[in-house]
Design a protein around this motif. Sequence first.
Motif, PDB file in Angstrom:
ATOM      1  N   PRO A  87     -21.649  15.383 -14.247  1.00  0.00           N
ATOM      2  CA  PRO A  87     -22.676  16.276 -14.824  1.00  0.00           C
ATOM      3  C   PRO A  87     -24.008  15.571 -15.059  1.00  0.00           C
ATOM      4  N   ALA A  88     -23.944  14.271 -15.382  1.00  0.00           N
ATOM      5  CA  ALA A  88     -25.186  13.525 -15.586  1.00  0.00           C
ATOM      6  C   ALA A  88     -25.977  13.426 -14.283  1.00  0.00           C
ATOM      7  N   LEU A  89     -25.286  13.274 -13.162  1.00  0.00           N
ATOM      8  CA  LEU A  89     -25.957  13.214 -11.867  1.00  0.00           C
ATOM      9  C   LEU A  89     -26.603  14.556 -11.523  1.00  0.00           C
ATOM     10  N   ILE A  90     -25.874  15.635 -11.779  1.00  0.00           N
ATOM     11  CA  ILE A  90     -26.410  16.954 -11.434  1.00  0.00           C
ATOM     12  C   ILE A  90     -27.642  17.279 -12.268  1.00  0.00           C
ATOM     13  N   GLU A  91     -27.585  16.976 -13.550  1.00  0.00           N
ATOM     14  CA  GLU A  91     -28.717  17.281 -14.430  1.00  0.00           C
ATOM     15  C   GLU A  91     -29.828  16.246 -14.321  1.00  0.00           C
ATOM     16  N   GLY A  92     -29.449  14.990 -14.009  1.00  0.00           N
ATOM     17  CA  GLY A  92     -30.439  13.931 -13.893  1.00  0.00           C
ATOM     18  C   GLY A  92     -30.768  13.260 -15.198  1.00  0.00           C
ATOM     19  N   ASP A  98     -29.405  17.154 -23.037  1.00  0.00           N
ATOM     20  CA  ASP A  98     -29.924  17.680 -21.770  1.00  0.00           C
ATOM     21  C   ASP A  98     -28.812  18.275 -20.921  1.00  0.00           C
ATOM     22  N   ILE A  99     -27.652  17.616 -20.915  1.00  0.00           N
ATOM     23  CA  ILE A  99     -26.531  18.092 -20.103  1.00  0.00           C
ATOM     24  C   ILE A  99     -26.030  19.442 -20.610  1.00  0.00           C
ATOM     25  N   THR A 100     -25.833  19.574 -21.931  1.00  0.00           N
ATOM     26  CA  THR A 100     -25.345  20.843 -22.484  1.00  0.00           C
ATOM     27  C   THR A 100     -26.348  21.975 -22.270  1.00  0.00           C
ATOM     28  N   HIS A 101     -27.633  21.676 -22.456  1.00  0.00           N
ATOM     29  CA  HIS A 101     -28.654  22.711 -22.243  1.00  0.00           C
ATOM     30  C   HIS A 101     -28.695  23.127 -20.776  1.00  0.00           C
ATOM     31  N   PHE A 102     -28.548  22.186 -19.856  1.00  0.00           N
ATOM     32  CA  PHE A 102     -28.563  22.497 -18.430  1.00  0.00           C
ATOM     33  C   PHE A 102     -27.373  23.372 -18.061  1.00  0.00           C
ATOM     34  N   GLU A 103     -26.208  23.069 -18.646  1.00  0.00           N
ATOM     35  CA  GLU A 103     -25.008  23.835 -18.306  1.00  0.00           C
ATOM     36  C   GLU A 103     -25.076  25.273 -18.817  1.00  0.00           C
ATOM     37  N   ILE A 104     -25.685  25.479 -19.967  1.00  0.00           N
ATOM     38  CA  ILE A 104     -25.763  26.840 -20.502  1.00  0.00           C
ATOM     39  C   ILE A 104     -26.781  27.675 -19.726  1.00  0.00           C
ATOM     40  N   GLN A 242     -15.955  14.103  -5.964  1.00  0.00           N
ATOM     41  CA  GLN A 242     -16.713  14.899  -6.923  1.00  0.00           C
ATOM     42  C   GLN A 242     -18.152  14.394  -7.062  1.00  0.00           C
ATOM     43  N   ILE A 243     -18.327  13.085  -7.072  1.00  0.00           N
ATOM     44  CA  ILE A 243     -19.673  12.521  -7.154  1.00  0.00           C
ATOM     45  C   ILE A 243     -20.481  12.874  -5.908  1.00  0.00           C
ATOM     46  N   PHE A 244     -19.829  12.834  -4.736  1.00  0.00           N
ATOM     47  CA  PHE A 244     -20.509  13.196  -3.496  1.00  0.00           C
ATOM     48  C   PHE A 244     -20.967  14.654  -3.544  1.00  0.00           C
ATOM     49  N   ILE A 245     -20.118  15.536  -4.070  1.00  0.00           N
ATOM     50  CA  ILE A 245     -20.497  16.942  -4.217  1.00  0.00           C
ATOM     51  C   ILE A 245     -21.677  17.076  -5.178  1.00  0.00           C
ATOM     52  N   ALA A 246     -21.637  16.305  -6.269  1.00  0.00           N
ATOM     53  CA  ALA A 246     -22.727  16.355  -7.239  1.00  0.00           C
ATOM     54  C   ALA A 246     -24.042  15.893  -6.624  1.00  0.00           C
ATOM     55  N   ILE A 247     -23.992  14.860  -5.794  1.00  0.00           N
ATOM     56  CA  ILE A 247     -25.206  14.361  -5.142  1.00  0.00           C
ATOM     57  C   ILE A 247     -25.777  15.418  -4.198  1.00  0.00           C
ATOM     58  N   ILE A 248     -24.894  16.077  -3.456  1.00  0.00           N
ATOM     59  CA  ILE A 248     -25.348  17.143  -2.545  1.00  0.00           C
ATOM     60  C   ILE A 248     -26.016  18.275  -3.329  1.00  0.00           C
ATOM     61  N   VAL A 249     -25.374  18.681  -4.412  1.00  0.00           N
ATOM     62  CA  VAL A 249     -25.923  19.762  -5.223  1.00  0.00           C
ATOM     63  C   VAL A 249     -27.258  19.368  -5.833  1.00  0.00           C
ATOM     64  N   ARG A 250     -27.347  18.112  -6.252  1.00  0.00           N
ATOM     65  CA  ARG A 250     -28.566  17.639  -6.928  1.00  0.00           C
ATOM     66  C   ARG A 250     -29.740  17.528  -5.979  1.00  0.00           C
ATOM     67  N   PHE A 251     -29.529  16.961  -4.812  1.00  0.00           N
ATOM     68  CA  PHE A 251     -30.655  16.599  -3.955  1.00  0.00           C
ATOM     69  C   PHE A 251     -30.859  17.528  -2.760  1.00  0.00           C
ATOM     70  N   LEU A 252     -29.906  18.435  -2.496  1.00  0.00           N
ATOM     71  CA  LEU A 252     -30.041  19.292  -1.330  1.00  0.00           C
ATOM     72  C   LEU A 252     -30.131  20.764  -1.676  1.00  0.00           C
ATOM     73  N   GLY A 253     -30.479  21.074  -2.900  1.00  0.00           N
ATOM     74  CA  GLY A 253     -30.639  22.494  -3.195  1.00  0.00           C
ATOM     75  C   GLY A 253     -30.542  22.845  -4.653  1.00  0.00           C
ATOM     76  N   GLY A 254     -29.698  22.131  -5.409  1.00  0.00           N
ATOM     77  CA  GLY A 254     -29.537  22.451  -6.814  1.00  0.00           C
ATOM     78  C   GLY A 254     -28.669  23.677  -7.011  1.00  0.00           C
ATOM     79  N   ILE A 255     -28.573  24.105  -8.296  1.00  0.00           N
ATOM     80  CA  ILE A 255     -27.730  25.236  -8.662  1.00  0.00           C
ATOM     81  C   ILE A 255     -28.618  26.413  -9.058  1.00  0.00           C
TER      82      ILE A 255
END
Length: 255
Positions: A87-92, A98-104, A242-255
């Motif tokens: 989650p820290a990777l996805i939120e940055g 920051d992580i809890t606010h991003f998830e909500i 899971q980390i690889f998925i998080a990196i893809i989500v973070r840098f190739l499009g986001g949520i």
Amino acid sequence: FMFTAAPIIGLAAIFAAYLYLPIVSSTGLHSFNGDLVVVLYLLTIPTLALFLGGWYSGNVFGQKGGMRVASLLFSYEIPFFLALLTPALIEGSWKMADITHFEITHPLEIIVSLLGFVIGLIALQGKLERLPFDIPEAETEIVAGPLVEYSGRRLALFRLARDAEMVVGAGLLAVVFLAGPEPIVQLQPIYLSWIVGALVFLAKTLFIIFLLILIKSAVARIRTDQMISFAYKWLIPLVLVQIFIAIIVRFLGGI
């Protein structure tokens, strides 16, 4: 001295970690950028304290149990740390607020991190040395392991530290993976929002504790080599996925 100090150090570290968890709102009592790293560090100290307590007990069963604690340390610490990295990777950010606010605000992040949550839950069970990972204290093999010479107040402190670590560890998973105390709808006045946040945090923490109890009730103890093999053949590769998925989500499009 170390025999007496070990349970005190372990319990103090857990109480210190508790101060950083956001319980009534997304901001903890001592929230700062990087507080997640501090909590992970503090939750490692009780394991080291248990090793020192067993090693300095002067009992062969205690020293054997202490060596088991030390040998299994990296079997569950590595996947636990890496799972909480997701989650820290996805939120940055390494800040739990920051992580809890991003998830909500981005609920899909919880689904993306589901594999990391499962791995973190299993690794937490290993940190707590509960079935099937109660190898250091195996009563049928080495009596009580590192706790064999402990009694009275010292033993009570170690037992209290184990239960407190379960609550804090479950709370940490609730904060990092389930948005912690953040309710879906913000309420006014602020104290009402705090009450609802505390109840939400309590419900999520109790849910994770229920899962830990369920695991303990459903499985039997495994051997030391099975634990190490399970960690390095399954938990760590899966958490890397899971980390690889998080990196893809973070840098190739986001949520």
